[in-house]
Design an enzyme around this catalytic site. Sequence first.
Site, PDB file in Angstrom:
ATOM      1  N   ASP A 173     -30.765 -29.438 -29.886  1.00 10.99           N
ATOM      2  CA  ASP A 173     -32.128 -29.142 -30.364  1.00 10.99           C
ATOM      3  C   ASP A 173     -32.152 -28.799 -31.853  1.00 10.99           C
ATOM      4  OD1 ASP A 173     -33.151 -29.623 -27.876  1.00 10.99           O
ATOM      5  OD2 ASP A 173     -33.065 -27.535 -27.245  1.00 10.99           O
ATOM      6  N   ARG A 231     -40.170 -28.963 -32.978  1.00  8.64           N
ATOM      7  CA  ARG A 231     -38.997 -28.802 -33.855  1.00  8.64           C
ATOM      8  C   ARG A 231     -39.093 -29.660 -35.118  1.00  8.64           C
ATOM      9  NH1 ARG A 231     -36.324 -25.431 -30.439  1.00  8.64           N
ATOM     10  NH2 ARG A 231     -36.124 -26.110 -28.286  1.00  8.64           N
ATOM     11  N   LYS A 281     -35.718 -19.956 -24.927  1.00  5.18           N
ATOM     12  CA  LYS A 281     -36.601 -20.808 -24.114  1.00  5.18           C
ATOM     13  C   LYS A 281     -35.920 -21.208 -22.800  1.00  5.18           C
ATOM     14  CE  LYS A 281     -37.955 -25.134 -25.633  1.00  5.18           C
ATOM     15  NZ  LYS A 281     -37.827 -26.145 -24.565  1.00  5.18           N
ATOM     16  N   SER A 282     -34.684 -21.670 -22.892  1.00  2.68           N
ATOM     17  CA  SER A 282     -33.991 -22.131 -21.677  1.00  2.68           C
ATOM     18  C   SER A 282     -33.848 -20.998 -20.664  1.00  2.68           C
ATOM     19  CB  SER A 282     -32.591 -22.635 -22.038  1.00  2.68           C
ATOM     20  OG  SER A 282     -32.675 -23.790 -22.825  1.00  2.68           O
TER      21      SER A 282
HETATM   22  C1  S3P Z   1     -32.591 -27.715 -22.083  1.00  2.00           C
HETATM   23  C2  S3P Z   1     -31.678 -28.740 -22.184  1.00  2.00           C
HETATM   24  C3  S3P Z   1     -31.708 -29.730 -23.271  1.00  2.00           C
HETATM   25  C4  S3P Z   1     -32.546 -29.250 -24.444  1.00  2.00           C
HETATM   26  C5  S3P Z   1     -33.858 -28.682 -24.004  1.00  2.00           C
HETATM   27  C6  S3P Z   1     -33.644 -27.500 -23.075  1.00  2.00           C
HETATM   28  C7  S3P Z   1     -32.500 -26.788 -20.935  1.00  2.00           C
HETATM   29  O1  S3P Z   1     -32.284 -30.940 -22.796  1.00  2.00           O
HETATM   30  O2  S3P Z   1     -32.739 -30.308 -25.354  1.00  2.00           O
HETATM   31  O3  S3P Z   1     -34.617 -28.244 -25.118  1.00  2.00           O
HETATM   32  O4  S3P Z   1     -33.126 -25.710 -20.973  1.00  2.00           O
HETATM   33  O5  S3P Z   1     -31.767 -27.101 -19.980  1.00  2.00           O
HETATM   34  P1  S3P Z   1     -31.405 -32.076 -22.073  1.00  2.00           P
HETATM   35  O6  S3P Z   1     -30.976 -31.570 -20.755  1.00  2.00           O
HETATM   36  O7  S3P Z   1     -32.326 -33.255 -21.967  1.00  2.00           O
HETATM   37  O8  S3P Z   1     -30.252 -32.327 -23.003  1.00  2.00           O
END
Ligand code: S3P
Length: 429
Positions: A314, A389, A22-23
């Site tokens: 996550d 989740r 996803k990221s």
């Molecule tokens: C993400 C960073 C995380 C994660 C989110 C995706 C990202 O959040 O929990 O699902 O893609 O940079 P935070 O930056 O709030 O920790």
Amino acid sequence: MKELTTALKTGLTGELTVPGDKSISHRAIMLGALAEGTTTIHNFLQSKDCLSTLKAFQDLGVEIDNQIDVVTVRGVGLNGLKQPQKPLDMGNSGTTTRLIMGILAAQRFQTDLFGDDSLSKRPLDRVCQPLRQMGAKIESKTDKLPLTIEPSQIKPITYDLPVASAQVKSAVILAGLFAQGKTQIIEKQPTRDHTKRLLNTFAPDTIQTQADKITVNPPKQLVGQTVEIPSDISSAAFFMVAAATLPNSDLTLKAISLNKTRTGLLKVLEKMGVQLTFKNQRNLSGEPVADVQVKTSQLNAIELKESDIPAMIDELPIIALLCSFANGTSKITGAQELRVKETDRIAAVVTEFKKLGIAITELPDGFIIEGKPELTIVNPQLSSHKDHRIGMTLAIAALKANQSLELADAEYVGISYPSFFEDLEKVMR
Ligand code: S3P
């Protein structure tokens, strides 16, 4: 209400390729849009969150052809985005919102952003603050959605991240691409580094890191790339935990990213006594990947503290479930960030786990969980709390239940993993 599969007698077996990360999917669209030339993305995650990013960039004048297997982005260059005709819809996606704010802060036009009810409650001050220091003009009553970003000239800053957040880090990096000079970010607790890895393939040496200091050297241009997205370890996590806890499991999750900013769960599994085997190690678009084999194991309790959290942020709801089947009492602290996710994930886990008869104690920043081999259902009506989740964690828990269970708002799994229930069916056979 979705009826969940319960009382699974067999384990999970075979091979599974979970969808793309996803990221990295969000970032591939964003960098592809800002690049010169075409970017071809393979294994893009076709989930609601990532489609929010794709649609937002289409609304910003970028031609993006989504053929499911391949997404083609015709980049407009660093200065080629166009003012959207209407406010941009961020949907449920915190990543879309926080990252795009870094890009939009530097444009010569105004944009309005809005999101769904859950996203409109989530904090954006953590992004507004550094961006305003960089000269951004962000108008919002409460530093939450909806908000308006006005045109401004971005200047470089040195920013000491007050919260371990890859989204905040990435927003500053993306704004820094447009600054006249080098932006520096101090990151005491390492968080996922996909923005750096991908950016350095689009424009080598844009990001340099030295100890806890990240330097952004604004590039002249980004050049379109072919991006191969690895499978998302955060989605594979549900199957890894299921395989570790269900009898007679032997499951291989293919092409999982082994980026050490994301592999906290693998360390937890190994520490708790789970047998993992890594096969076919390779590299995909700057990310190390491997096929990971998980077998049923006896589990020991674990303690996790603040410095452990970012690499598994996550995965904490499913790790909490893992702990509930371990021998002994586990303790997770330093995870207060869970309070500001799609829902308050500490409260949601505690509420739902109590329905499953799990002995769990709520802490301000985590949980204490007493492990036991079986579930004793107290209330069969479960809820995802409109959080993907939480929904998937409960679906995995249900496999161990000895009576029927129902899940409200199950469709929220589509935020990150639309084919989750189908994939679970595949490995149960
Ligand atoms: C993400 C960073 C995380 C994660 C989110 C995706 C990202 O959040 O929990 O699902 O893609 O940079 P935070 O930056 O709030 O920790």
